[in-house]
Scaffold this motif. Structure first.
Motif, mmCIF file in Angstrom:
data_model
loop_
_atom_site.group_PDB
_atom_site.id
_atom_site.type_symbol
_atom_site.label_atom_id
_atom_site.label_comp_id
_atom_site.label_asym_id
_atom_site.label_seq_id
_atom_site.Cartn_x
_atom_site.Cartn_y
_atom_site.Cartn_z
ATOM 1 N N THR A 203 4.569 -2.796 -15.252
ATOM 2 C CA THR A 203 4.273 -4.128 -14.721
ATOM 3 C C THR A 203 2.813 -4.189 -14.295
ATOM 4 O OG1 THR A 203 6.565 -4.242 -13.941
ATOM 5 C CG2 THR A 203 5.033 -5.917 -13.124
ATOM 6 N N ARG B 54 1.139 -5.528 -10.948
ATOM 7 C CA ARG B 54 1.385 -4.848 -9.676
ATOM 8 C C ARG B 54 0.396 -3.708 -9.416
ATOM 9 N NH1 ARG B 54 8.007 -4.130 -9.618
ATOM 10 N NH2 ARG B 54 8.516 -6.352 -9.548
ATOM 11 N N THR C 122 -5.005 -6.318 -7.684
ATOM 12 C CA THR C 122 -3.919 -6.798 -8.545
ATOM 13 C C THR C 122 -4.127 -8.203 -9.088
ATOM 14 O OG1 THR C 122 -2.712 -7.480 -6.575
ATOM 15 C CG2 THR C 122 -2.184 -5.310 -7.478
ATOM 16 N N PHE D 120 -0.503 2.445 -8.581
ATOM 17 C CA PHE D 120 0.418 1.741 -7.704
ATOM 18 C C PHE D 120 1.080 2.780 -6.830
ATOM 19 C CE2 PHE D 120 3.163 -1.351 -6.032
ATOM 20 C CZ PHE D 120 4.469 -0.880 -6.051
#
Length: 116
Positions: A28, A31, A53, A100
């Motif tokens: 993703t 993120r 982000t 992340f």
């Protein structure tokens, strides 16, 4: 399968410009904080640009500040690095990195050579 694929490197004369891309897949993208690193022969890897982000905040190493611009398109899952006023000392392999929390992904890198 997670992939970060850089493109856009090449040979450019001093004072010239290049635009690098980093295409992300398998995670993703929106993120992840995204970074550009570079590593010149015989030198340590250097963090040169960071993009949050949403792309609303960016940071640069002093060595590239004012010449390079990092931005992202979350709809295209792609990170970019516009490089202007290139110098021979910018010659390096440029890699993108996604972060992340404790998870990090790396691309394979693209060579940028600045020479006349």
């Amino acid at each position: 399968q997670v992939q970060l694929v850089e493109s856009g490197g090449g040979l450019v004369q001093p004072g010239g410009s290049l635009k690098l891309s980093c295409a992300a897949s398998g995670f993703t993208f929106r993120r992840y904080v995204m970074n550009w690193y570079r590593q010149a022969p015989g030198k340590e890897r250097e963090l040169i640009a960071t993009c949050t982000t949403t792309g609303g905040s960016t940071n640069y190493a002093d060595s590239v500040k004012g010449r390079f611009t990092v931005f992202r398109d979350n709809a295209k899952n792609t990170l970019y690095l516009e490089m202007n006023s290139l110098k021979p000392e910018d010659t390096a392999v440029y890699s993108c990195n996604a972060r992340f929390m404790s998870t990090k992904y790396w691309g394979q890198g693209t060579q940028v050579t600045v020479s006349s």
